[in-house]
Design an enzyme around this catalytic site. Structure first.
Site, mmCIF file in Angstrom:
data_model
loop_
_atom_site.group_PDB
_atom_site.id
_atom_site.type_symbol
_atom_site.label_atom_id
_atom_site.label_comp_id
_atom_site.label_asym_id
_atom_site.label_seq_id
_atom_site.Cartn_x
_atom_site.Cartn_y
_atom_site.Cartn_z
ATOM 1 C CB SER A 173 -1.030 -0.489 1.093
ATOM 2 O OG SER A 173 -1.256 1.131 1.671
ATOM 3 C CE1 TYR A 186 -3.703 -2.540 5.041
ATOM 4 C CE2 TYR A 186 -2.755 -0.077 4.937
ATOM 5 C CZ TYR A 186 -3.224 -1.371 3.612
ATOM 6 O OH TYR A 186 -3.185 -1.519 3.074
#
Length: 288
Positions: A173, A186
């Site tokens: 990401s 995350y």
């Protein structure tokens, strides 16, 4: 006459047995460079994983789709097999469970042979401010996003090295390269995936195996919808929440799963044989 016959479907057959599909026949094409290769995709039933399955199947790859939701995997496997005339296996797998990973990869190898491609796409993205991030949230996020990626790579790297060929693409990401508030677990997990990718790429650089990582900005998937719903809990409207997300992307719109899948497919191609250890941003200008 022969050119006409090559454009005609001679036969189509669909069969199902324990999560396995085959559609045979169809027009002959020379534009299937991955024909005969086996690709494993975790999180393969939806979003980026599903789009990647379609992109690789279009190039002739046979697929094993892994994920936790068997019904979703089955549906997409059937659709891809019918659309592209390839073999597709749907295999349940929880990447947070080492035993589940071991069994899933055993089934994949027995069904379609040793994989030439691994796409680690499975992931979760629950968020909270750092002071409210529980140990449970932290450990679960790293177990799925980072340890799961590590364990899946361990399942294929030795055989790829022995074969002197293979492609691994990890899906991280933009959070693997930058910091964003309220997603400490995350962000840490995706930074870890980027670092892991670079180390394995360096260790395999002379073996014919390439290892890369894609880093999409907000992509139009369930994760993005979850992020919008989380923002809405603070009192924002859906339109306001969506604008907050898209303003992080200079082009002003979410990335599409197909855009990420196209990059992954290229990294799996012979044209990308000289590319390894790279973290590629797919962000419409994000990250600049």
């Amino acid at each position: 006459m022969q050119s006409i016959l090559r454009c005609i479907y001679h036969f189509v057959r669909f069969s199902f047995a324990g999560g396995w599909w085959l559609v045979a026949g169809g027009s002959v094409s020379n534009d299937r460079p991955l024909k005969g290769h086996h690709a494993i995709i975790t999180g393969g039933g939806s979003g980026i994983g599903a789009a990647t399955a379609s992109a690789l199947a279009a190039q002739g790859a046979n697929l094993t789709l892994m994920g936790r939701t068997k019904a979703r995997l089955d549906a997409h496997a059937e659709s891809v097999a019918k659309a592209h005339g390839v073999e597709v296996a749907a295999v349940p797998c929880d990447v947070a469970n080492p035993a589940s990973i071991g069994e899933a990869f055993r089934v994949a190898r027995e069904t379609l042979g040793a994989p030439y491609i691994l796409v680690n796409n499975a992931g979760i993205a629950d968020g909270a401010p750092f002071t409210e991030t529980s140990l449970t949230l932290w450990e679960r996020t790293l177990a799925v996003n980072l340890t799961g990626t590590f364990l899946c790579m361990q399942q294929v790297v030795p055989a790829m090295i022995a074969a002197k060929a293979g492609r691994i693409v990890n899906v991280a990401s933009l959070s693997g390269l930058k910091a964003f508030q309220t997603v400490s677990a995350y962000t840490a997990s995706k930074h870890g995936v980027v670092g892991l990718t670079k180390v394995v790429a360096l260790e395999t650089a002379k073996t014919g195996v390439t290892v890369n990582v894609v880093c999409p900005a907000y992509t139009d998937t369930d994760m993005a919808r979850h992020a919008i719903e989380t923002i809405m809990k603070s009192g924002k409207s859906e339109d306001e929440a969506r604008k907050m997300i898209t303003r992080t992307i200079p082009r002003g719109t979410l990335i599409t799963p197909a855009e990420v899948a196209a990059t992954i497919a290229w990294l799996c191609s012979a044209d990308a044989s000289g590319v390894t250890g790279e973290a590629i941003v797919i962000g419409g200008g994000a990250g600049l």
